[in-house]
Every structure is written in structure tokens, then in C-alpha cells.
Design a protein around this motif. Structure first.
Motif, short mmCIF file in Angstrom:
data_model
loop_
_atom_site.label_atom_id
_atom_site.label_comp_id
_atom_site.label_asym_id
_atom_site.label_seq_id
_atom_site.Cartn_x
_atom_site.Cartn_y
_atom_site.Cartn_z
N GLY A 128 -27.91 20.55 -2.12
CA GLY A 128 -28.22 21.64 -3.00
C GLY A 128 -26.68 22.22 -3.48
O GLY A 128 -26.61 23.23 -4.46
N ILE A 129 -25.58 21.60 -3.09
CA ILE A 129 -24.22 22.40 -3.70
C ILE A 129 -23.89 21.76 -4.92
O ILE A 129 -23.42 20.45 -4.99
CB ILE A 129 -23.12 21.99 -2.53
CG1 ILE A 129 -23.68 22.61 -1.12
CG2 ILE A 129 -21.72 22.61 -2.96
CD1 ILE A 129 -22.62 22.52 -0.20
N PRO A 130 -23.72 22.75 -5.85
CA PRO A 130 -23.79 21.97 -7.14
C PRO A 130 -22.36 21.29 -7.80
O PRO A 130 -22.18 21.20 -8.78
CB PRO A 130 -24.17 23.23 -8.17
CG PRO A 130 -23.88 24.43 -7.30
CD PRO A 130 -23.90 24.07 -6.00
N VAL A 137 -14.01 18.80 -1.78
CA VAL A 137 -13.03 18.83 -0.85
C VAL A 137 -12.01 19.75 -0.88
O VAL A 137 -11.70 20.33 -0.01
CB VAL A 137 -12.32 17.39 -1.47
CG1 VAL A 137 -11.24 17.22 -0.39
CG2 VAL A 137 -13.36 16.18 -1.11
N TYR A 138 -11.78 20.17 -2.13
CA TYR A 138 -10.67 21.39 -2.42
C TYR A 138 -11.15 22.71 -1.73
O TYR A 138 -10.27 23.32 -1.15
CB TYR A 138 -10.64 21.39 -4.02
CG TYR A 138 -9.56 22.35 -4.25
CD1 TYR A 138 -8.35 22.15 -4.78
CD2 TYR A 138 -9.83 23.89 -4.57
CE1 TYR A 138 -7.35 23.12 -5.00
CE2 TYR A 138 -9.12 24.81 -5.14
CZ TYR A 138 -7.77 24.33 -5.21
OH TYR A 138 -6.71 25.20 -5.85
N MET A 139 -12.41 22.90 -1.83
CA MET A 139 -13.03 23.98 -1.37
C MET A 139 -13.56 23.90 0.19
O MET A 139 -13.91 24.98 0.73
CB MET A 139 -14.17 24.51 -2.09
CG MET A 139 -13.88 24.93 -3.45
SD MET A 139 -12.67 26.38 -3.86
CE MET A 139 -13.65 27.54 -2.81
N GLY A 142 -19.33 24.04 2.11
CA GLY A 142 -20.52 23.94 3.12
C GLY A 142 -21.83 24.67 3.06
O GLY A 142 -21.58 25.48 2.11
N ALA A 143 -22.61 24.18 3.94
CA ALA A 143 -24.18 25.31 3.50
C ALA A 143 -24.67 24.82 5.03
O ALA A 143 -24.62 23.92 5.32
CB ALA A 143 -24.79 24.96 2.48
N TYR A 144 -25.39 25.69 5.28
CA TYR A 144 -26.66 25.58 6.56
C TYR A 144 -25.84 25.01 7.80
O TYR A 144 -26.48 23.84 8.21
CB TYR A 144 -27.77 24.96 6.17
CG TYR A 144 -28.46 25.62 4.94
CD1 TYR A 144 -29.31 26.81 4.99
CD2 TYR A 144 -28.44 25.06 3.67
CE1 TYR A 144 -29.54 27.59 4.00
CE2 TYR A 144 -28.78 25.71 2.57
CZ TYR A 144 -29.52 27.06 2.80
OH TYR A 144 -30.05 27.81 1.76
C1 LIG Z 1 -25.72 28.19 -7.39
C2 LIG Z 1 -24.67 27.85 -6.64
C3 LIG Z 1 -24.69 27.59 -5.27
C4 LIG Z 1 -23.60 27.05 -4.61
N1 LIG Z 1 -23.91 26.88 -3.08
C5 LIG Z 1 -22.72 26.66 -2.56
C6 LIG Z 1 -22.84 26.42 -1.16
O1 LIG Z 1 -23.94 26.40 -0.59
N2 LIG Z 1 -21.91 26.03 -0.55
C7 LIG Z 1 -20.45 26.12 -1.01
O2 LIG Z 1 -19.27 25.92 -0.51
N3 LIG Z 1 -20.37 26.30 -2.27
C8 LIG Z 1 -21.40 26.54 -2.96
N4 LIG Z 1 -21.38 26.95 -4.42
C9 LIG Z 1 -19.96 26.81 -5.06
C10 LIG Z 1 -19.39 25.41 -5.57
O3 LIG Z 1 -20.71 24.42 -5.95
C11 LIG Z 1 -18.56 24.86 -4.50
O4 LIG Z 1 -17.32 25.50 -4.20
C12 LIG Z 1 -18.23 23.34 -5.09
O5 LIG Z 1 -17.38 22.83 -4.03
C13 LIG Z 1 -17.13 23.37 -6.41
O6 LIG Z 1 -17.02 22.31 -6.94
P1 LIG Z 1 -16.68 22.10 -8.34
O7 LIG Z 1 -16.65 20.77 -8.65
O8 LIG Z 1 -17.72 22.81 -9.16
O9 LIG Z 1 -15.15 22.76 -8.68
P2 LIG Z 1 -14.76 23.64 -9.67
O10 LIG Z 1 -15.60 24.80 -9.83
O11 LIG Z 1 -14.58 22.73 -10.93
O12 LIG Z 1 -13.24 24.06 -9.26
C14 LIG Z 1 -13.01 24.79 -8.19
C15 LIG Z 1 -11.75 24.52 -7.47
O13 LIG Z 1 -11.29 23.20 -7.27
C16 LIG Z 1 -10.44 22.59 -8.01
N5 LIG Z 1 -10.88 21.45 -8.09
C17 LIG Z 1 -11.94 21.08 -8.76
N6 LIG Z 1 -11.92 19.39 -8.87
C18 LIG Z 1 -10.82 19.07 -8.00
C19 LIG Z 1 -10.10 17.74 -7.85
N7 LIG Z 1 -10.90 16.65 -8.13
N8 LIG Z 1 -9.12 17.75 -7.33
C20 LIG Z 1 -8.37 18.95 -6.74
N9 LIG Z 1 -8.88 20.10 -7.33
C21 LIG Z 1 -10.22 20.16 -7.71
C22 LIG Z 1 -10.28 23.47 -9.35
O14 LIG Z 1 -9.13 23.33 -9.82
C23 LIG Z 1 -10.75 24.73 -8.74
O15 LIG Z 1 -9.54 25.58 -8.39
C24 LIG Z 1 -22.40 27.05 -5.12
C25 LIG Z 1 -22.25 27.33 -6.46
C26 LIG Z 1 -23.45 27.69 -7.33
C27 LIG Z 1 -23.15 27.92 -8.68
#
Ligand SMILES: Cc1cc2nc3c(=O)[nH]c(=O)nc-3n(C[C@H](O)[C@H](O)[C@H](O)COP(=O)(O)OP(=O)(O)OC[C@H]3O[C@@H](n4cnc5c(N)ncnc54)[C@H](O)[C@@H]3O)c2cc1C
Length: 319
Positions: A128-130, A137-139, A142-144
Motif C-alpha cells: 500500500g506504499i504509493p 529506495v531513497y527513503m 517501510g510499513a507494518y
Molecule cells: C497515502 C500515503 C501513504 C504512505 N504510506 C507510506 C508508508 O506506509 N511507508 C513509507 O515509508 N512511506 C509512505 N508514504 C510516503 C511515500 O509513499 C514513500 O516515501 C515513497 O517511498 C516515496 O516514493 P516516491 O516515488 O513517491 O518519491 P518522491 O515523492 O517522488 O520523492 C521522494 C524523494 O525521493 C527522491 N527520489 C525519487 N525517485 C528517485 C530515484 N529514482 N533516485 C533517487 N532519488 C529519488 C526524490 O528526489 C525525493 O527527494 C506514503 C505516502 C502517501 C501519500
């Protein structure tokens, strides 16, 4: 100041096939539905395109910003100067034995669905992580009780100078919502997940259970960026915000969710500024009341919108 018309023409000339938009507002792409324009927005479709564009921006000293699914960013209302690459078109997923080889723009949700399809266990927590896989990877998403660090074997990146490199899991310095990429700025191209054979019924049941939990707890009916703050050691952010009496607070069109106080939802055409000011306000109140310093999990990037008085100065008008 960077000349956007020049930049767009140069890029069109050098990369005639790349999908390109000029001065495009980013609110159409972000999960909060906020954010100002990118000077030049590109959607590369191959690893080679990402590599070549990165080299080009490095050589021409043009600022480069990478976005995946934009589910963990707030882009200020003034937008982003230079080139922004959104990687969602780079989204191939391949399965080989116990491994999934996933390009960075593929959705993490799709990777976990593919793992189920292949009868591979280990990615259920991510269903469910969107975010995109690159963003995850960058972040270290994680969840649950799960985190991507536990299932990553290798990550292929391109450095900001345009050189390819492969990180082994141990080199990525995983920590809570942290990897070394946050310091190096390397761009994820492809990730190899190492999973285990499992029973499809069991994998599917786990994913359903986690989806139900998420739907019950999170305000998925509104735009948001998920948990705004990292979990401070020894506390739960949502509980602190509730105890401070802030749940439901509106700031412009943004609101601290009445369903989950750790989320800020866009209920009425919020701006990025609404989000950023509300975040600052929450931090201030929580520190005053509990002496807890909240740190944002969401990445706040880009430039503030010019103030009206700045416009007058730019136009040569003084008050
Ligand atoms: C409703 C909702 C629920 C969520 N639940 C969770 C959860 O349960 N657990 C959790 O950990 N997170 C959760 N998130 C946050 C988010 O989904 C995660 O952090 C996710 O990993 C971010 O990925 P993204 O592609 O959207 O990154 P973006 O928002 O596009 O970017 C985030 C950061 O990553 C960098 N980045 C993106 N792609 C790359 C790449 N290819 N190479 C290098 N850097 C890159 C960007 O520069 C930016 O600094 C949730 C968000 C929402 C809206």
C-alpha cells in the motif's frame, strides 16, 4: 538567471525523442496536489536517457531534480528551476527465479503485486506504499514492520556526474527513512529485490490484511503526502498532535487529518505554502508543549513563490 526558453531548445535539440514539458505546474503530479512549475520537465523512458540527461545537466551546470511518484514531496509554490526528471515512464519489472528486477519508476505497489503473481514472499508490507521503487529506495520506505532494506540485493544508480554504479545492500547505509543516496544525490535506475518462494494464498491474505488496516487508519480519500513527520524516538507523532489539541486544525486549504493526526490533507485547494506553514506551526507547538523536536519525513523542495513586492521590484516598480 536560467533562460528557460534556451534550456528547452537545447534539450529538444540534444534529446529529440524525450517527452518534454515547459513551465509545467507540478501539482498535477504530486500526491498533495500542490506545487509550482518546473522550468523544463522530462519523462525519460530508458536508463540510457536518464544517464545521458544527467551527464548533460552536469556538463551544462543546470540544476537537476528527480521525482518518482511524488508521494513524499512538497514542492514550494515557486516551483523548481532547471530540469526536473519524473521517472514514472521507466517502469519495467522482470522476474528471475527468486528475484524481481525493477526499474526505478515502477510503482512499489506493482512490484509487490508482481511478487504475489510469481509466488514470491517478502514484499507484502509494501503493497500500500504509493511511491515508486526509486523513491522507496531513497527513503528506505517501510510499513507494518517491513522496510525495503530487508529485501534489496543491489541498486544500480547513475551519479550526478552521469556515471553508472552498483550499490550492494550493505553499501547503502540504510537507516530509519534514510539511505546514503540522500547525501550522494545518486539517481536510482534499477533495483534487484531478493525474495523467497511462498504460498500465493498466504501472500495474498497478508496483503489484504494490510490493505484493510491502511484503509481503516489513513485518510486515503484526500490528497496527502502520508506521514508528514518521522517517528520521534519514544513517541508517536499522531498522539502528540492529538494531545496538543491540534487534530482537525485548518491552515488555508490544508487540514490536520481528523482520521490520522500524522497526515495533513488537502481539503480545499491548499497551496504548498499552506502545508509548509502548518508543518512549521505543528513543530512549534509540539516543541513548546512536549520539548520534542519533530523532523519532517516529507521532503520539501523548490522555491517560494515570489512575493507581490518582489514582482514590483522585478518589473522596475517601487512602492
Ligand atoms: C497515502 C500515503 C501513504 C504512505 N504510506 C507510506 C508508508 O506506509 N511507508 C513509507 O515509508 N512511506 C509512505 N508514504 C510516503 C511515500 O509513499 C514513500 O516515501 C515513497 O517511498 C516515496 O516514493 P516516491 O516515488 O513517491 O518519491 P518522491 O515523492 O517522488 O520523492 C521522494 C524523494 O525521493 C527522491 N527520489 C525519487 N525517485 C528517485 C530515484 N529514482 N533516485 C533517487 N532519488 C529519488 C526524490 O528526489 C525525493 O527527494 C506514503 C505516502 C502517501 C501519500
Amino acid at each position: 538567471m536560467l533562460d528557460t526558453a534556451w534550456l528547452a531548445e537545447e534539450i529538444k535539440g540534444t534529446f529529440p525523442n524525450v517527452i518534454l514539458k515547459v513551465n509545467k505546474k507540478l501539482d498535477a503530479y504530486t500526491y498533495t496536489r500542490t506545487g509550482g512549475p518546473a522550468d523544463v520537465l522530462l519523462f525519460p523512458v530508458s536508463k540510457e536517457e536518464v544517464e545521458e540527461i544527467t551527464k548533460w545537466t552536469h556538463e551544462h551546470k543546470v540544476p537537476l531534480t528527480i521525482l518518482g511518484n511524488s508521494s513524499n514531496v512538497i514542492i514550494r509554490d515557486g516551483g523548481i528551476r532547471g530540469v526536473v526528471m519524473i521517472l514514472t515512464e521507466l517502469n519495467g519489472i522482470k522476474a528471475e527465479k527468486n528475484q524481481l528486477i525493477v526499474q526505478s519508476g515502477a510503482k512499489l505497489i506493482d512490484a509487490s503485486k508482481r511478487a504475489l503473481h510469481e509466488g514470491l514472499t517478502g514484499l507484502e508490507f509494501a503493497c500500500g506504499i504509493p511511491g515508486s521503487v526509486g523513491g522507496a529506495v531513497y527513503m528506505n520506505a517501510g510499513a507494518y514492520g517491513g522496510e525495503v532494506k530487508t529485501v534489496i540485493k543491489t541498486v544500480e544508480v547513475v551519479t550526478l556526474k552521469g556515471e553508472r554504479k552498483v550499490y550492494e545492500n550493505d553499501d547503502l547505509e540504510f537507516n530509519y527513512r534514510h539511505t546514503v543516496l540522500q547525501e550522494t544525490g545518486d539517481i536510482v535506475l534499477e533495483t534487484v529485490f531478493e525474495l523467497e518462494k511462498g504460498k500465493k494464498e498466504k501472500i495474498s491474505a497478508k496483503m489484504e490484511e494490510l490493505t484493510e488496516l491502511r484503509t481503516a487508519k489513513q485518510p486515503l480519500e484526500f490528497p496527502s503526502c502520508g506521514s508528514v513527520f518521522k517517528r520521534p524516538t519514544g513517541y508517536f507523532t499522531g498522539k502528540l498532535i492529538q494531545e496538543a489539541g491540534l487534530q482537525g486544525k485548518m491552515w488555508g486549504g490544508a487540514q490536520i487529518s481528523t482520521k490520522h493526526a500524522g497526515f495533513i490533507v488537502n481539503v480545499n485547494q491548499a497551496s504548498a505554502t499552506d502545508y509548509i506553514e502548518l508543518i512549521a506551526y505543528i513543530k512549534e507547538v509540539i516543541f513548546e508543549l512536549f520539548e520534542v523536536k519533530l523532523e519532517t519525513e516529507v521532503r520539501i523542495i523548490g522555491e517560494d513563490a515570489p512575493k507581490e513586492s518582489d514582482d514590483f521590484v522585478a518589473m522596475g516598480i517601487s512602492s
